[in-house]
Design an enzyme around this catalytic site. Structure first.
Site, PDB file in Angstrom:
ATOM      1  N   LYS A   1       0.833  -1.211   0.000  1.00  0.00           N
ATOM      2  CA  LYS A   1       0.000   0.000   0.000  1.00  0.00           C
ATOM      3  C   LYS A   1       0.871   1.265   0.000  1.00  0.00           C
ATOM      4  CE  LYS A   1      -3.442  -2.694  -0.211  1.00  0.00           C
ATOM      5  NZ  LYS A   1      -4.312  -3.253   0.797  1.00  0.00           N
TER       6      LYS A   1
HETATM    7  C1  PLP Z   1      -5.219  -4.294   1.299  1.00  0.00           C
HETATM    8  C2  PLP Z   1      -6.708  -4.231   1.308  1.00  0.00           C
HETATM    9  C3  PLP Z   1      -7.473  -4.606   2.434  1.00  0.00           C
HETATM   10  C4  PLP Z   1      -6.919  -5.315   3.636  1.00  0.00           C
HETATM   11  O1  PLP Z   1      -5.838  -4.774   4.208  1.00  0.00           O
HETATM   12  P1  PLP Z   1      -4.824  -5.663   5.113  1.00  0.00           P
HETATM   13  O2  PLP Z   1      -4.031  -4.598   5.779  1.00  0.00           O
HETATM   14  O3  PLP Z   1      -4.054  -6.523   4.188  1.00  0.00           O
HETATM   15  O4  PLP Z   1      -5.660  -6.441   6.071  1.00  0.00           O
HETATM   16  C5  PLP Z   1      -8.834  -4.390   2.379  1.00  0.00           C
HETATM   17  N1  PLP Z   1      -9.439  -3.882   1.296  1.00  0.00           N
HETATM   18  C6  PLP Z   1      -8.738  -3.551   0.194  1.00  0.00           C
HETATM   19  C7  PLP Z   1      -9.468  -2.981  -0.982  1.00  0.00           C
HETATM   20  C8  PLP Z   1      -7.363  -3.736   0.164  1.00  0.00           C
HETATM   21  O5  PLP Z   1      -6.688  -3.452  -0.964  1.00  0.00           O
END
Ligand code: PLP
Length: 393
Positions: free
Chosen positions: A181
């Protein structure tokens, strides 16, 4: 292989982590509040609640909204499974809404069509980095009593809609701090909200449902804690928050770099028949979490699988976001779902590819991706002239 995303860690990040490792508090200490304040300020939100993952953040929103058995929550079909799993954690039912064929964002018209007397919330997902049409979704939600709006903004940290930042566009806004991210704490998540009361309840939820944490009791010289509801251990550690504070300092630069790479891709693929970037909504500044192209399979002699493999063979680590959630075996089985339920999401799934996009990419990497895409698409173009038409890239 050039991955589709990768974290950026520098010497200052490492120093911040090491300093905290040698401090008195590895977890439940002062860095958490510091990080929450800094994150809220960066986003322009009243409150930020740090938790152990984006998934935990989504779960916390469903908990504070009191989502439970018999309730329905509308979720787009084209997203990561966690967006819907949080509804199932609460024994409620996710109802999948289709996406717009051009933006791949949740379609407010389909949301409207799927509202029932049991609908309690809408979770909108800012797919690839651009905020959904929250004005339209709010109008739908506000017209009916007690439908809450949650933004799964895991892709859109740093995005804006008409100047308003992601993190302030819905009642509750969820971010992920996973390494792929915009910024990372290894694992981590944040919920932003304007309500101090709601933030307090989520801080309680992340700590077993206990009203105070160890740091607060230490400060107050008190041993008493009371568990007022059932929570989880969803805490983010001080070590992780130290990394988060350091990452936050160059988040704006990271997003600017993502934007520059996306612009270069747009320009390079503008004249390439066979690939089509996801359409941007008007007045939106995307955070460019993903660079998604839709293949025009009518002018290619190969399907997405072949193009995917050919690009991988060129060392380009393309990816696919996402198999629609309702088509996963668990969701088919548990909720009796089948293909045909969300046609736009299903059609998009057949033709999307995410190209590498992350701030640490060098100019050479960006040009490698462009060359490989031109080469592979050119090789499979049905009308070979179509691919090279006006071919000045
Ligand atoms: C990455 C992501 C999540 C979950 O995040 P984590 O930190 O991996 O639990 C939820 N929704 C979307 C759209 C994502 O891209």
């Amino acid at each position: 292989m050039l991955p589709y995303s990768h974290q950026s860690i520098n010497e200052r990040d490492a120093q911040a982590v090491v300093e905290t490792l040698y401090s008195d508090w590895l977890t439940t200490g002062p860095k958490i509040r510091e990080f929450e304040h800094a994150f809220a300020r960066w986003v322009g939100a009243g409150e930020a609640v740090a938790v152990s993952s984006g998934t935990a953040a989504l779960h916390a929103t469903m908990h504070v909204l009191g989502i439970g058995p018999g309730d329905e929550v509308i979720v787009p079909a084209l997203t990561f499974v966690a967006s819907a799993n949080c509804v199932v954690y609460q024994d409620a039912t996710p109802i999948f809404a289709d996406v717009d064929a051009e933006t791949l964002l949740i379609d407010p018209k389909d949301v409207e069509a799927k509202i029932t007397p049991r609908t309690r919330a809408i979770i909108a997902v800012d797919y690839a980095g651009q905020p959904c049409n929250y004005d339209a979704l709010k109008e739908i939600a506000c017209g009916r009593r007690s439908i809450s709006l949650v933004a799964d903004a895991c892709h859109s940290l740093g995005a804006r809609d008409g100047g308003r930042p992601a993190g302030t566009l819905a009642d509750l806004n969820v971010f992920s701090l996973h390494p792929v991210k915009a910024m990372t704490t290894g694992e981590g998540g944040v919920v932003t909200t304007e309500s101090f009361e709601t933030a307090h309840r989520m801080r309680c939820f992340r700590n077993h449902g206990v009203t105070s944490d160890h740091f607060q009791r230490e400060q107050q010289g008190s041993w008493l804690y009371e568990m007022v509801e059932l929570g989880h251990n969803y805490r983010l550690s001080d070590v992780q928050c130290a990394l988060g504070l350091s990452q936050l300092q160059r988040l704006a630069d990271s997003i600017a770099r993502r934007r520059a790479i996306a612009c270069r891709y747009n320009e390079a693929f503008h004249h390439l028949a066979g690939v089509c970037p996801v359409q941007a909504r008007p007045n939106v500044e995307s955070a460019h979490h993903l660079y998604v192209v839709r293949l025009d399979l009518t002018c290619l002699s190969a399907d997405r699988g072949k193009i995917f493999a050919a690009l991988r063979a060129e060392g380009i680590g393309v990816n696919v976001h996402y198999l629609p959630v309702h088509l996963h075996p668990f969701y088919r089985r548990r909720f009796g779902l089948a293909p045909g339920y969300c046609p736009n999401a299903e059609a998009a799934y057949e033709k999307v590819l995410s190209l590498p996009l992350f701030p640490a990419m060098e100019e050479r990497d960006v040009e490698d991706v462009i060359e490989a895409v031109w080469k592979v698409i050119g090789a499979y173009a049905v009308d070979t002239r179509a691919a090279v038409v006006a071919g000045s890239r």
